[in-house]
Structure formats: structure tokens, C-alpha cells
Scaffold this motif. Sequence first.
Motif, PDB file in Angstrom:
ATOM      1  N   MET A   1       0.830  -1.202   0.000  1.00 45.39           N
ATOM      2  CA  MET A   1       0.000   0.000   0.000  1.00 45.39           C
ATOM      3  C   MET A   1       0.871   1.261   0.000  1.00 45.39           C
ATOM      4  N   MET A   2       1.940   1.256   0.783  1.00 45.94           N
ATOM      5  CA  MET A   2       2.807   2.425   0.903  1.00 45.94           C
ATOM      6  C   MET A   2       3.587   2.706  -0.378  1.00 45.94           C
ATOM      7  N   THR A   3       3.873   1.642  -1.160  1.00 52.17           N
ATOM      8  CA  THR A   3       4.732   1.789  -2.343  1.00 52.17           C
ATOM      9  C   THR A   3       3.948   2.135  -3.609  1.00 52.17           C
ATOM     10  N   LEU A   4       2.632   2.015  -3.573  1.00 54.85           N
ATOM     11  CA  LEU A   4       1.831   2.132  -4.798  1.00 54.85           C
ATOM     12  C   LEU A   4       1.744   3.544  -5.370  1.00 54.85           C
ATOM     13  N   HIS A   5       2.060   4.556  -4.606  1.00 53.19           N
ATOM     14  CA  HIS A   5       1.946   5.919  -5.104  1.00 53.19           C
ATOM     15  C   HIS A   5       2.911   6.147  -6.273  1.00 53.19           C
ATOM     16  N   GLY A   6       2.375   6.608  -7.381  1.00 50.42           N
ATOM     17  CA  GLY A   6       3.197   6.907  -8.548  1.00 50.42           C
ATOM     18  C   GLY A   6       3.478   5.726  -9.457  1.00 50.42           C
TER      19      GLY A   6
ATOM     20  N   ARG B   1      -5.375 -10.040  -4.327  1.00 46.56           N
ATOM     21  CA  ARG B   1      -4.640  -8.943  -3.683  1.00 46.56           C
ATOM     22  C   ARG B   1      -5.006  -7.600  -4.301  1.00 46.56           C
ATOM     23  N   LEU B   2      -5.251  -7.565  -5.600  1.00 46.37           N
ATOM     24  CA  LEU B   2      -5.657  -6.314  -6.248  1.00 46.37           C
ATOM     25  C   LEU B   2      -6.943  -5.785  -5.631  1.00 46.37           C
ATOM     26  N   LEU B   3      -7.928  -6.649  -5.431  1.00 43.16           N
ATOM     27  CA  LEU B   3      -9.192  -6.217  -4.823  1.00 43.16           C
ATOM     28  C   LEU B   3      -8.991  -5.753  -3.389  1.00 43.16           C
ATOM     29  N   ASP B   4      -8.101  -6.416  -2.656  1.00 44.99           N
ATOM     30  CA  ASP B   4      -7.791  -5.973  -1.288  1.00 44.99           C
ATOM     31  C   ASP B   4      -7.235  -4.550  -1.298  1.00 44.99           C
ATOM     32  N   LEU B   5      -6.335  -4.279  -2.230  1.00 48.61           N
ATOM     33  CA  LEU B   5      -5.726  -2.949  -2.317  1.00 48.61           C
ATOM     34  C   LEU B   5      -6.741  -1.895  -2.732  1.00 48.61           C
ATOM     35  N   ILE B   6      -7.655  -2.286  -3.602  1.00 39.54           N
ATOM     36  CA  ILE B   6      -8.727  -1.364  -4.014  1.00 39.54           C
ATOM     37  C   ILE B   6      -9.627  -1.049  -2.825  1.00 39.54           C
ATOM     38  N   ASP B   7      -9.958  -2.066  -2.037  1.00 34.88           N
ATOM     39  CA  ASP B   7     -10.793  -1.859  -0.844  1.00 34.88           C
ATOM     40  C   ASP B   7     -10.128  -0.898   0.142  1.00 34.88           C
ATOM     41  N   HIS B   8      -8.784  -0.941   0.198  1.00 30.68           N
ATOM     42  CA  HIS B   8      -8.041  -0.047   1.086  1.00 30.68           C
ATOM     43  C   HIS B   8      -7.771   1.317   0.432  1.00 30.68           C
ATOM     44  N   LYS B   9      -8.328   1.534  -0.763  1.00 29.74           N
ATOM     45  CA  LYS B   9      -8.136   2.774  -1.525  1.00 29.74           C
ATOM     46  C   LYS B   9      -6.656   3.084  -1.779  1.00 29.74           C
ATOM     47  N   ALA B  10      -5.871   2.015  -1.904  1.00 33.55           N
ATOM     48  CA  ALA B  10      -4.444   2.174  -2.166  1.00 33.55           C
ATOM     49  C   ALA B  10      -4.144   2.305  -3.647  1.00 33.55           C
ATOM     50  N   VAL B  11      -5.107   1.907  -4.490  1.00 33.04           N
ATOM     51  CA  VAL B  11      -4.925   1.990  -5.935  1.00 33.04           C
ATOM     52  C   VAL B  11      -6.289   2.206  -6.582  1.00 33.04           C
ATOM     53  N   HIS B  12      -6.286   2.925  -7.712  1.00 38.87           N
ATOM     54  CA  HIS B  12      -7.532   3.207  -8.436  1.00 38.87           C
ATOM     55  C   HIS B  12      -7.377   2.795  -9.898  1.00 38.87           C
ATOM     56  N   LEU B  13      -8.457   2.291 -10.468  1.00 39.73           N
ATOM     57  CA  LEU B  13      -8.415   1.748 -11.834  1.00 39.73           C
ATOM     58  C   LEU B  13      -9.179   2.594 -12.850  1.00 39.73           C
ATOM     59  N   SER B  14      -9.685   3.723 -12.461  1.00 38.56           N
ATOM     60  CA  SER B  14     -10.563   4.499 -13.357  1.00 38.56           C
ATOM     61  C   SER B  14      -9.817   5.130 -14.524  1.00 38.56           C
ATOM     62  N   GLN B  15      -8.480   5.137 -14.477  1.00 36.03           N
ATOM     63  CA  GLN B  15      -7.709   5.733 -15.573  1.00 36.03           C
ATOM     64  C   GLN B  15      -6.847   4.706 -16.309  1.00 36.03           C
ATOM     65  N   VAL B  16      -7.187   3.437 -16.176  1.00 34.16           N
ATOM     66  CA  VAL B  16      -6.426   2.386 -16.860  1.00 34.16           C
ATOM     67  C   VAL B  16      -6.599   2.508 -18.371  1.00 34.16           C
ATOM     68  N   ASP B  17      -5.490   2.619 -19.075  1.00 37.21           N
ATOM     69  CA  ASP B  17      -5.513   2.701 -20.539  1.00 37.21           C
ATOM     70  C   ASP B  17      -5.371   1.322 -21.179  1.00 37.21           C
ATOM     71  N   ILE B  18      -4.587   0.459 -20.521  1.00 39.96           N
ATOM     72  CA  ILE B  18      -4.307  -0.862 -21.089  1.00 39.96           C
ATOM     73  C   ILE B  18      -4.521  -1.929 -20.019  1.00 39.96           C
ATOM     74  N   LEU B  19      -5.320  -2.928 -20.348  1.00 36.39           N
ATOM     75  CA  LEU B  19      -5.520  -4.087 -19.486  1.00 36.39           C
ATOM     76  C   LEU B  19      -4.885  -5.301 -20.155  1.00 36.39           C
ATOM     77  N   VAL B  20      -4.038  -6.006 -19.394  1.00 39.95           N
ATOM     78  CA  VAL B  20      -3.433  -7.239 -19.890  1.00 39.95           C
ATOM     79  C   VAL B  20      -3.877  -8.391 -18.995  1.00 39.95           C
ATOM     80  N   LEU B  21      -4.394  -9.437 -19.603  1.00 45.07           N
ATOM     81  CA  LEU B  21      -4.696 -10.679 -18.881  1.00 45.07           C
ATOM     82  C   LEU B  21      -3.696 -11.721 -19.351  1.00 45.07           C
ATOM     83  N   ASP B  22      -2.746 -12.070 -18.492  1.00 42.91           N
ATOM     84  CA  ASP B  22      -1.708 -13.032 -18.842  1.00 42.91           C
ATOM     85  C   ASP B  22      -2.031 -14.366 -18.186  1.00 42.91           C
TER      86      ASP B  22
END
Length: 380
Positions: free
Chosen positions: A119-124, A134-155
Motif C-alpha cells: 500500500m505504501m509503495t503504490l503511489h506513482g 490482492r488487487l481487490l484488497d488494495l482497491i478496498d483499502h483505496k491504495a490503488v484506483h483503476l478508473s484511468q487504466v488505458d491498457i488491461l493485460v490478462l496473462d
Amino acid sequence: MAFSALGLSAPLLKAIGEQSFTQPTPVQQQAIPAILQGKDILGISKTGSGKTAGYVLPILELCQRRVEKKDRHVRVLVMVPTRELAIQVNDVYKTFCAHLPNKIKTMAVYGGVSINPQMMTLHGIEILIATPGRLLDLIDHKAVHLSQVDILVLDEADQMLNLGFKEEMDKVFQLLPAKRQNLLFSATASDDIKDMQRHLLHQPVTIEVTEEEQNIELIEQLAYHVTAARKGPLLRYLIKNEGMQQVLVFTSAIRTADNLTGKLIKNGIQAASLHGHLSQTGRLEKLQRFKAGKLRVLVASDLASRGIDIPQLPIVINYELPRSPKDYIHRIGRTGRAGVSGRAISLICPEDQHHFGIIQKKMGKKVEILESDDINLQGF
């Protein structure tokens, strides 16, 4: 075709040259120009086909054209099924970022470790590689936001579905902007993948690289019944007693690979482990030593070993069985290539017997299983 013909800038070409990549793989030849053009991609190809660099390179090229960001809105989201793959993909990004004039911050997030440092490292962070939970956990903690995602990769999208991540993936999709570029990569074209394609991709460029059907007839297969306590000594006995050289040993877990390697070295057998917790440079260095015959044994976890391609590898040992018959065939298919015979040995504990029976049935080939109780393993 050379990488220079694909539309990549000089800093990326310099980084590619430093990794000794001579020419792009079929996946890279098709994916890189299409991604640079902003097109959606459906890529069906096995792990080890070069698809990671196939999307990493053009994404880095596109990111160079954007203004630096300093918030918690990521622009590129790469979703992967496992911690190991997340670390590997992040390493590939860092490797190819080496000479870029505009520095790009990337990060891998996954479960099994404390969430607070992440959570502390996600800025920038501009490029985020994440496992779904884990991504959903971080979203719940408002540590990361996806509203400006330009590219989604599913590997490894098929593996994410196989591991039961569909519900989590659907939740993530709902948080993404409607307008974005989507890159979907999978080893198989299952019905679930086709359904996902219909919902996610818009007029995609389809890239399908079929793997040559592996001929296992040139592979001499053998197995040993062994207890868990005697498995390590039996492995060392076989390597020493038969004078084996250039042995590829498969494990299913990183910890097992490291522990096994340590015991081999302690017993005078030159060995190294290959897995996703190593840097890209570290993996390449060990792989090159093994290919050159300077390492007697390479102990590899499944994901890290998919790209191993040695034309005349003499022997493969399954220290642990893989989950699926297809993975078993892929593993033993590292040997018996280019018209040269090879050997594959599997160590079967009592709890493995049923699964090994299923593998043999799916493979359509019976494997001789020897007893190991009478082998004197003292000193091994």
C-alpha cells in the motif's frame, strides 16, 4: 525479421540487445506492431513463446509518450494468476526499462505477504502487475484506483479461470473505464476464454501460435516408488550412481526447488534453482550455465521452466508430479528432441500413485515403475 523493424525506439532496442535476443518470436512479430497501433489482442500461445516481452516492449514504448504521473491511478494493469508470474513479469519490465529516458515505475502485488508495504509503495506506480485477490484488497483499502487504466493485460487467463478467479476478475472489470486497450493471452482457447473474449475485446487481432505436437516416443520413461523420506536421497543416488550430467529436475514449489538445490550442493552435486523469485538476469545466467554444461543439475519450478529449450537435453526428472497430464508431457518434452532420444524419470510417493495413473491413461502410454526399497541409500 529484426526487432528494429517492429517500431520500437533505440533505448528499447539497446535493452533487447543486452539480453541477447537476436530476433522476435512469432508472437512478438505479430503482437508488438498491433499493440503499438492501439489494437486489442487475443493471443493463444504456450508459456515460453515470448508473449511476455511481446506485450511488455510495446507497452513501455507507449508509456514513453505520456506525461509522468504521481498519484494512485495506474495506467497499465497486468493481471496474472500467481505470485511467481507476477514477479517474473515485473522483472521483465524492469529489464527493458534500463535505458528509457523517461523512467517508468512498475510494481508486482500479490497475496501471501503483508499488504501494508505494498500500500505504501503504490503511489506513482504506472504499470501494476497483480493477482486478482490482492488487487481487490488494495482497491478496498483505496491504495490503488483503476478508473484511468488505458491498457488491461490478462496473462495466463486460462490459468486464472482454472484457479477460480472468475468472480474476482469480473469485479475488477467493473471498475475499469469502458474505453481502454485489452490484451488477452491464454495457453488454450477454451469456451470460457471465448466467452471472455466476446465481453472484453473489440475487433481483436488474433494471434495463435500452435506448438508442435510433442513426440514422446523418443523418450524412455521410468518411475520409482519411493517414500517421501527417501525421495531426496534417491534423487542424489540416481544422479551420482548413473553419472548423470545436464539433469533438469522439476518441482512444483519454489521452496522445494531451493531446499532441494541446497541439499544437492551439500552432497557435492553442482546445482542451481530456477524460479520466479530470481531476477531476470539471474535466471538467464543460470540457464546459460546449464545450457553450456557448466551446471550439472538445474532444479526448476513449473512456471520458470516453461521457456527452457535445449535441443539435446539428456534427462528430465520429476521430483514432484505436475497437476495435469498436459504439464507432464510438456515437462518430459524438454528431452527427446531433434531426433535424439532422452530419458524421463518420475519419483512416485504413495500419495502420487492415483494421479500418476491418470497421467499415464491420458498420455496413452504405460510407464514401468520400479521399487526402490532395496536400494541402499546410506550416504546419499
